[in-house]
Design an enzyme around this catalytic site. Sequence first.
Site, mmCIF file in Angstrom:
data_model
loop_
_atom_site.group_PDB
_atom_site.id
_atom_site.type_symbol
_atom_site.label_atom_id
_atom_site.label_comp_id
_atom_site.label_asym_id
_atom_site.label_seq_id
_atom_site.Cartn_x
_atom_site.Cartn_y
_atom_site.Cartn_z
ATOM 1 N N GLY A 57 -1.123 -25.871 -32.112
ATOM 2 C CA GLY A 57 -1.570 -27.012 -32.915
ATOM 3 C C GLY A 57 -1.377 -26.746 -34.397
ATOM 4 O O GLY A 57 -0.797 -25.729 -34.795
ATOM 5 N N PHE A 58 -1.879 -27.656 -35.189
ATOM 6 C CA PHE A 58 -1.678 -27.555 -36.637
ATOM 7 C C PHE A 58 -2.349 -26.305 -37.218
ATOM 8 O O PHE A 58 -1.670 -25.418 -37.759
ATOM 9 C CB PHE A 58 -2.191 -28.862 -37.283
ATOM 10 C CG PHE A 58 -2.529 -28.747 -38.723
ATOM 11 C CD1 PHE A 58 -1.560 -28.363 -39.653
ATOM 12 C CD2 PHE A 58 -3.815 -29.010 -39.179
ATOM 13 C CE1 PHE A 58 -1.878 -28.249 -41.000
ATOM 14 C CE2 PHE A 58 -4.147 -28.902 -40.508
ATOM 15 C CZ PHE A 58 -3.179 -28.517 -41.428
ATOM 16 N N ILE A 59 -3.645 -26.175 -37.062
ATOM 17 C CA ILE A 59 -4.330 -25.009 -37.633
ATOM 18 C C ILE A 59 -3.893 -23.743 -36.888
ATOM 19 O O ILE A 59 -3.600 -22.708 -37.496
ATOM 20 C CB ILE A 59 -5.873 -25.167 -37.572
ATOM 21 C CG1 ILE A 59 -6.309 -26.400 -38.388
ATOM 22 C CG2 ILE A 59 -6.577 -23.912 -38.091
ATOM 23 C CD1 ILE A 59 -7.803 -26.707 -38.344
ATOM 24 N N ASP A 117 -1.954 -22.739 -24.859
ATOM 25 C CA ASP A 117 -1.929 -24.132 -25.329
ATOM 26 C C ASP A 117 -1.313 -24.990 -24.231
ATOM 27 O O ASP A 117 -0.320 -24.584 -23.618
ATOM 28 C CB ASP A 117 -1.105 -24.223 -26.635
ATOM 29 C CG ASP A 117 -1.388 -25.495 -27.418
ATOM 30 O OD1 ASP A 117 -1.188 -26.588 -26.857
ATOM 31 O OD2 ASP A 117 -1.806 -25.394 -28.581
ATOM 32 N N GLY A 137 -0.641 -30.084 -29.264
ATOM 33 C CA GLY A 137 0.140 -29.064 -29.974
ATOM 34 C C GLY A 137 1.617 -29.267 -29.659
ATOM 35 O O GLY A 137 1.968 -30.015 -28.735
ATOM 36 N N LEU A 140 -9.567 -22.359 -30.643
ATOM 37 C CA LEU A 140 -9.328 -23.579 -31.436
ATOM 38 C C LEU A 140 -9.046 -24.779 -30.538
ATOM 39 O O LEU A 140 -9.088 -25.914 -31.008
ATOM 40 C CB LEU A 140 -8.117 -23.383 -32.363
ATOM 41 C CG LEU A 140 -8.125 -22.218 -33.351
ATOM 42 C CD1 LEU A 140 -6.804 -22.184 -34.110
ATOM 43 C CD2 LEU A 140 -9.275 -22.346 -34.337
ATOM 44 N N THR A 198 -12.601 -31.283 -22.231
ATOM 45 C CA THR A 198 -11.875 -30.215 -22.929
ATOM 46 C C THR A 198 -12.826 -29.434 -23.827
ATOM 47 O O THR A 198 -12.826 -28.204 -23.842
ATOM 48 C CB THR A 198 -10.728 -30.806 -23.794
ATOM 49 O OG1 THR A 198 -9.897 -31.564 -22.943
ATOM 50 C CG2 THR A 198 -9.934 -29.723 -24.481
ATOM 51 N N TYR A 226 -17.737 -36.827 -29.362
ATOM 52 C CA TYR A 226 -17.007 -35.695 -29.938
ATOM 53 C C TYR A 226 -17.974 -34.753 -30.662
ATOM 54 O O TYR A 226 -18.013 -33.552 -30.383
ATOM 55 C CB TYR A 226 -15.926 -36.219 -30.900
ATOM 56 C CG TYR A 226 -15.127 -35.122 -31.551
ATOM 57 C CD1 TYR A 226 -14.242 -34.361 -30.808
ATOM 58 C CD2 TYR A 226 -15.267 -34.849 -32.904
ATOM 59 C CE1 TYR A 226 -13.515 -33.342 -31.397
ATOM 60 C CE2 TYR A 226 -14.539 -33.834 -33.504
ATOM 61 C CZ TYR A 226 -13.664 -33.092 -32.751
ATOM 62 O OH TYR A 226 -12.949 -32.079 -33.336
#
Length: 327
Positions: free
Chosen positions: A14-16, A35, A40, A80, A99, A153
């Site tokens: 993913g991004f981070i 992942d 991602g 993450l 998740t 969330y």
Amino acid sequence: MLMQYDYLVTGGAGFIGSHLCERLILEGKSVCVLDDLSTGHLENIERLLSSENFLFVEGSVLSADIVTECVHKCNTIIHLAAAVGVENVINRPVETIETNVSGTENVLRAARHNNSKVFIASTSEVYGKSWKVPFSEDGDIVLGATSRNRWSYACSKALDEFLALAYNHSYNLPVVICRFFNTVGPRQSGRYGMVLPRFINQALTGKPITVFGNGTQTRCFSLVNEVIDCVLKLLETPEAVGNVINIGSTEEITILELARRVREISSSNSEIVIVPYDEAYPAGFEDMQRRVPDVTKLKKMIGICPEADTETIIRLIIENGIPEGKQ
Ligand code: UDP
């Protein structure tokens, strides 16, 4: 393939996660990524795949067996993997909750078996609609009704925090929990609703810049590399264990001002349009009006916090480009 890796990064594509993996590999560490490529992308970690210190495992944190296998291979766990972005949360509520909750449960269970140090990524969302700005870690969280699924969330991430703290309390598992505030930087996609890549993409393609609500709501944006500096330092700080710590910048900016700056810095002719909340989001959505971290705890523990100013961040993202075809 190595037998044992320094780090397991769930959600590492993913991004981070991908920025974090790049940093770790650059520092000579070995990294295994788990992942499922749901949000991602392989291209985020493309350059790392050939490194002998890097292993990519395609799989979900919802599979206890895969998680256990990966956790056994690694010394420190950086968790993450989570549901990403407002749009996913609203449109895929079951996946979001499962998740976030079962994924973290699987990670903590496996980590307990190995007594591995675990970093749990949480979010400023858990503060909900608290008005006690700046948000400090011990302040009350204020969530809306369960009939409004946008709160699932925040609630699921709050449950992750409770569970991680409980593992620390009951089994002495070394956990470090951080609440990320709006983290941005090169490679972030606007696809899941994130405002800054969306604005930059709109400005660069001459499309209207869409400010939701009246634009007076505020956020504090931190640069991903600086957030990673904090994560890695906290993992080396014994006092961080068993704690919840905010990671974010304290430079507060209204979303309307953000739109103006993006337009100016990118020399764009895009018009800035105000989109009422009921057109931007499904009925019943509540946006957070202010979101500012109290970084006293972070600074006390590691002496730093994300500091890059919004203008610098916008320039950096423009220079690096927004991922194509993912808006
Ligand atoms: N936002 C906006 N235009 C967009 C996307 C988002 O004005 O095209 C607003 C959104 O309503 C919120 C802020 O920007 O007030 C930040 O949204 P984002 O989804 O990036 O993060 P979060 O709400 O989780 O802080």
